[in-house]
Structures are given as C-alpha cells and as structure tokens.
Design an enzyme around this catalytic site. Structure first.
Site, PDB file in Angstrom:
ATOM      1  N   PRO A  65      -0.381  41.523  33.308  1.00 44.91           N
ATOM      2  CA  PRO A  65       0.697  41.822  32.363  1.00 44.91           C
ATOM      3  C   PRO A  65       1.954  41.024  32.681  1.00 44.91           C
ATOM      4  CG  PRO A  65       0.321  43.662  33.863  1.00 44.91           C
ATOM      5  CD  PRO A  65      -0.752  42.679  34.135  1.00 44.91           C
ATOM      6  N   THR A  78       3.614  33.136  37.650  1.00 48.39           N
ATOM      7  CA  THR A  78       4.268  31.844  37.898  1.00 48.39           C
ATOM      8  C   THR A  78       4.718  31.738  39.345  1.00 48.39           C
ATOM      9  OG1 THR A  78       5.037  31.831  35.607  1.00 48.39           O
ATOM     10  CG2 THR A  78       6.117  30.325  37.135  1.00 48.39           C
ATOM     11  N   GLU A 106      14.549  71.431  28.576  1.00 46.47           N
ATOM     12  CA  GLU A 106      14.206  70.727  29.808  1.00 46.47           C
ATOM     13  C   GLU A 106      13.760  71.702  30.900  1.00 46.47           C
ATOM     14  OE1 GLU A 106      13.818  67.644  29.733  1.00 46.47           O
ATOM     15  OE2 GLU A 106      14.791  67.336  27.797  1.00 46.47           O
ATOM     16  N   HIS A 129      10.079  72.362  30.382  1.00 48.55           N
ATOM     17  CA  HIS A 129       9.245  71.296  30.935  1.00 48.55           C
ATOM     18  C   HIS A 129       9.075  71.469  32.443  1.00 48.55           C
ATOM     19  CE1 HIS A 129       8.731  68.892  27.398  1.00 48.55           C
ATOM     20  NE2 HIS A 129      10.022  68.614  27.253  1.00 48.55           N
TER      21      HIS A 129
END
Length: 666
Positions: A208, A214, A430, A433
């Site tokens: 990826p 390089t 939140e 979660h």
C-alpha cells in the site's frame, strides 16, 4: 550553465548593444534647436548666408558632414554636406575666401565623420542581421529538443553521494532479507557465478502507499554502492507513438554504460497494465512501451548487470509477461508494519527530535495499528510542530497524544463547543461505547474517551489493543458490533429516542454483519461459503463493483441473518447498559465534567462499584425528551454528508467518528 548560455549569445547581445548606442546617438544628435537649411540654392542656403550675412555670423563649425552657422544674436542653422566633400575647397570654388578679413571664426571637429556615417547607414542592416541570428539559434535549440524528445528522463544518483542504507528502513525485515541477496550480488558477483547462480533480473515491490517501497530501493542501491536510476512509469507515456519505447531503450542504454547499477521504476502499473485492455490494440503507445520493457529485461541481450526494481500498489492489473520469472523474478511484499515494526520506524524518525524522558514510543505504536511508515513520520512531525507552537524544548506525551488524535480524527475544533442537551447526549453516547467495550470479554481495552469536537467528529472512543491481530474470531466481531451499537443503545435507554449521531456506528455494525455472513462464513444458517464476487483494488481498499452469484431467495436469507446479528448485538449492548446503569451515569457525568478521560481515569471509573463513594457529589441530570427532534451530535454518523458503509477499523481504533478516525485503515 548560465555562463555557457551567455557565451553562445554574446554576439547577439553585442549587436543589440551597438544598435541601441547608435540609435541613442542619432536621437540626441538630432535633438538641437538649430534650424536646418540647404547647402546651396536660395537666399536661405548656407552658401548665400556666407556671402551676404558674413558680418552677422559669429562662428562656423564643421563636424564631419554637418556644417553649423552660429549668429551673434544666438540663432543657429545647420546643413549636411555630401560624404567625401571637402567643404573648404567647395567654398574656394564658389569664390569665397575663408582667409580674408571679416570671415567668421572657423572650427573643424573630428575626422571620423565618414566612419560614423557608414555606421549610421548600416544600422538597419545590423539590427536585421541580429534578428536573423537570434531566430537561427532558436530554431537550432528547438531542433535539439526535438532530437532529445525520445531521451530518457531518468535521474541518476551516483554512488559517491550521501546514501540511504538498510539502517534507515525499519519495520520491513522480511523485505530487507529478500533484497539483501541483490546487494550481495552487486558487491560480489563472482561468488554467485562460481556456483552457477543467477541473480534475479528484477524485483517487484508490492504494498500500500507509504510503506517505503521507494526508500527500500534506494537503500538497496546505497548498500551496494552502485549508481541508481529513478524514473516514474508515467514518464514513458507520451502523446506521440514510439516515444515511450525510445525512452525505454535510452534508459537501459544509460544503465548498461554505468553497470552494475539499479534501475527503479516507480508506479510501474502506469505502463505495465495488462495488454489487450485498451482500444488501440498492438499499436497502442502504452503497449509498445511495455513491449520494449519486456525485451530489455529478458530479450536476446541478457549478459548485463542491470537490476530492475519496480514498485506498485496495483499488482492485479500488471501484464502476466511482466510478472513471469526472468523479468520480475521476485515479488517483495511491503505491508503495513506490526506493532514492533511501528516502534522501530518511530525510533528511526525520532532522530533530531528531542523527546522527553517519560515518552514511551511503544504506547504510540500500539495506538496506531494500520499506520504506514509515512503516517508515522507525519505523526512525529506533527508532534514536533505542536511542541514548537507551545514553546517547549522537548516533545512530551501530550504532544504525541495530540498528534495521534490529529492524524486519526483531525484537528480540534475549538469553535464547535457542545453545550446543554447536545453535550449530554454526546456524553452518554460515548459512555455507552466505552462501557459496553469494557464489559465485553475479549474486547480491546478502552484507552481514551473524549467529547471534544475534532475534525468531523463530535466525540470518539479509542481502544488500545495489547497486540496486533491478524485473525479475528466470530465472538471478537460480535463484541465489536455490540460496542459499536453501545452509543445507540445508550441514547435509547437514557433519552427514550435515538439521534442521527449513531449513523456511522450503524454503518460499521452493518458492514461487520454483512462480512461475517457473505465473506467469512460465520453464519450457521447460511453455511461456510461466500456470497458475491467483488472486484477491488488490492492494497488500496477500494471496491469497484460486486457480482451477485446467488438467487433472490438467498438474498432474503442473507438480509434476515444480517438483521438477526445486529439485533443480537443491540440486545447485548442494551442489557449490559441496563445492568450497569449507575456506572453509565457515573461515566457520563465524568465526561460532562472533564470532557476527556485518560487511561488512569478510565481504570478508576471501571473499577468503581455502585454504592461506593463517588468523586462527584451530584447525580447527572437527565433532561426529559423534547417533542421536537434533539440536536444531532456530530459523533458517529455526522449527517453533514452521506457515506457508504466501510470496513470496520482494526482492533484498537476509534468508534464514534467518521471515516477519518480509522487511522491508517486505508
């Protein structure tokens, strides 16, 4: 370069300078106030004035071909005499004696009037000649450019310049081992020749973007100490047919003259795409360029010490003839580094950046799963910029944590302040979660919760895995689905209704459920098989299209299974929050108070038992639902724009944000 250009055009510049000087002389010479009169003929001529007005004339001046008469009252007249005419002999023939008494004072100037007149007469010719020379030189330059149009544009880095070595490349140990043999061959070719071994003609670096393809090729050239030619695949392709093939030939001719050497072709998929896919057939310019690359890499002339290294993130579209042994013998995979690799990359990029003594790069490495080497370099640079902005002498943990959040989610939006009911909704969202994740066995630990708007997110919850996971079980994904729906369940439980803030969470949960059934065979009812064939860009994470290979009846069963998986996850999240309602209230209250909770605070909150003393003396106030729709918090879906469902983040990444807080998932 500039000196040679001046020398080539010096004649042209000299001619232009002479022309300008002569033009200036003519301009100023003709700019006097004296009256022009004829030499002979009429009473106003110079000859007649010298006969009849001699007593009024004060001075006679002869300057080359110009004759001037100055009167005692200040007037002046002038005339021109033919070239080569002696003015005094002319006066003597006309019966005027310049030596007799009463003749005006006479003054003769210069003697170069003839040469100056010639220059004046030839001035247009000089300027015209200069223009012709200028156009000829331009035509010669254009001709040389046309002749060099088919030359290679490769940039050569010689062996005596400062080089990159394998010590500058971290997090890719397997790739370095694969390419170490190339270095050994370039250094000691006789060792391989004695055993009849042949070095691979080419090595294809696949991975990826940002994984160091390089940099790895430059490290190979630096370790071997040989010239390094670098060119992009797109530089071979031009509008004119045959130019690309000509540049390929010129590139390999240069490489053979500097052998042993390395030729690096970046983004080779620009020219190495599979043949027959375009409309031009065999006459297509790109295909001719590819044919020339194939011949140069493994044609009749194979006795060269030129090694080709190419890089791409699209190996699926390369031509099979390019991938076969004899051309690109080896395919080296450079994937996103694991946690140890990320820590090693951070160690490399920390050079020149003073870090505080208590900074632990291992924690940063755990916080950044899926990050490439370029992402990690950018992260440390962001931390250095933040430290400089805060006038600090060292980079501390606060700057590193802020840099991780900036890269994952985006910069903090100080102008977007949550207040009142919106802040309360985001806090419970939140907290839902985090609490579901903390109460789910096997789930990654919660590392941070914040309700400070950042980027496109109004709040997010971040997890910190103990280690990178390459394989994930069904229970693992079911746990993540439950934590993804924790914010949705918390809003429903506390406020009795849902907001649009859970849009992104629902997309993630739906995508997990779909993959569990259609890609991973995790459905008892549908069995161990896959459904649908997807065409995607390898290493880029982009799906092009999906081909259905199942009936409508099976599609209905898939929808039912997805619905059942999501319902079970929502029920688990709701039950956990209901059983731990006091913890949910406590966590939401702390969020509204502190806005951001770090790992130490989270451990304290999760270890708190209902009924024990709380740091806060008041219970959080829950505002009853209003009749009008509540303000939608930007956490999660952020309905400012529509999004397609995306793959769930790797373990340890944040829920409750948008695509930007997947942190290296792309």
């Amino acid at each position: 370069m500039s000196g040679s250009r001046w020398a080539k055009n010096s004649l042209l510049y000299l001619l232009l300078l002479v022309g300008l000087i002569l033009a200036a002389i003519m301009l100023f010479a003709g700019g006097s106030d004296s009256e022009k009169v004829p030499l002979v003929g009429g009473t106003e001529s110079v000859l007649e004035r010298l006969r009849t007005q001699r007593s009024q004339i004060d001075r006679l001046e002869i300057d080359g071909s110009k004759v001037s008469l100055e009167y005692t009252d200040g007037r002046a007249v002038n005339t021109r005499i033919p070239q080569g005419l002696d003015f005094f002999e002319f006066l003597d023939r006309e019966g005027i004696d310049v030596s007799e008494a009463g003749f005006p004072q006479t003054e003769a100037k210069g003697g170069g009037g003839l040469g100056f007149g010639i220059l004046i007469n030839f001035l247009p010719l000089i300027i015209f000649g200069g223009l012709i020379i200028f156009m000829l030189r331009r035509a010669q330059g254009a001709n040389s450019q046309a002749m060099s149009f088919g030359k290679s544009k490769a940039r050569m880095v010689t062996a005596n310049r400062p080089t990159v070595t394998f010590n500058d490349v971290a997090g890719a140990e397997e790739a370095k081992e694969e390419l170490q043999e190339v270095v050994e061959f370039l250094k000691f070719p006789e060792r391989f020749a004695a055993l009849g071994a042949k070095i691979p003609t080419g090595a294809l670096l696949i991975g990826p973007p940002g994984t160091g393809k390089t940099l790895m090729s430059r490290a190979v050239a630096g370790e071997a100490g040989v010239p390094f030619f670098s060119i992009s695949g797109s530089e071979f392709v031009e509008m004119f047919v045959g130019v690309g093939a000509s540049r390929v030939r010129d590139l390999f001719d240069q490489a053979k003259k500097n052998a042993p050497c390395i030729v690096f072709i970046d983004e080779i998929d620009a020219v190495g795409r599979q043949r027959g896919a375009g409309l031009g057939g065999g006459n297509d310019e790109r295909e001719q360029t590819l044919n020339q690359i194939l011949v140069e890499m493994d044609g009749f002339d194979t006795a060269t010490n030129v090694i080709v290294i190419a890089a791409t993130n699209r190996p699926d579209i390369l031509d099979p003839a390019l991938m076969r042994p004899g051309r690109f013998d080896r395919q080296v995979i450079l994937d996103a580094p694991d946690v140890r690799g990320r820590e090693a990359i951070l160690d490399v990029h920390k050079e020149g950046k003073p870090l505080a003594d208590d900074v632990d790069l291992g924690i940063v490495a755990k916080e950044t799963p899926g990050f490439s080497g370029a992402d990690l370099a950018n992260l440390l640079n962001e931390a250095a910029i933040l430290a400089a902005r805060r006038n600090k002498k060292q980079i501390e943990n606060a700057e590193l944590e802020e840099a991780v959040d900036r890269v994952l989610v985006g910069p903090e939006r100080k102008s977007r302040v949550l207040t009142g009911r919106e802040k309360e909704i985001v806090s419970y969202h939140e907290a839902g979660h985090a609490l579901v994740a903390a109460m789910t066995p096997g789930h990654d630990p919660v590392h941070k919760i914040t309700i400070i708007p950042r980027g496109m997110a109004g709040g997010y919850t971040k997890y910190l895995p103990d280690e990178d996971q390459r394989l994930a079980s069904k229970s693992h994904w079911e746990g993540f689905m439950s934590s993804a729906l924790g914010g949705f369940a918390a809003e429903e439980l506390v406020f009795g209704e849902m907001t649009t803030g859970a849009h992104d969470d629902l997309s993630k949960a739906t995508q997990i459920a779909r993959n569990m059934i259609m890609q991973w065979g995790m459905s008892e009812k549908m069995g161990p098989r896959t459904f649908g064939k997807k065409e995607s860009m390898i290493f880029l994470g982009k799906e092009i299209n999906e081909q259905r290979d199942y009936s409508e009846k099976v599609a209905e069963q898939i929808d039912e299974e997805i619905h059942e998986l999501i319902d079970r996850a929502r029920d688990r999240a709701r039950n956990l929050l209901t059983d731990n309602r006091e913890r949910l209230n406590y966590l939401a209250a702390r969020l509204m108070e502190d806005e951001t909770l770090d790992p130490d605070q989270l451990r304290e909150i999760f270890a708190w038992e209902p009924g024990a003393a709380e740091p806060l003396s008041r219970e959080p106030r829950v505002t009853p639902p209003r009749s009008d729709p509540p303000a939608s918090p930007p956490t999660g879906g952020n309905d400012e724009r529509d999004r397609e469902p995306i793959m769930p983040p790797k373990p340890g990444l944040a829920w409750g944000g948008d695509r930007s807080n997947l942190g290296g998932g792309e």
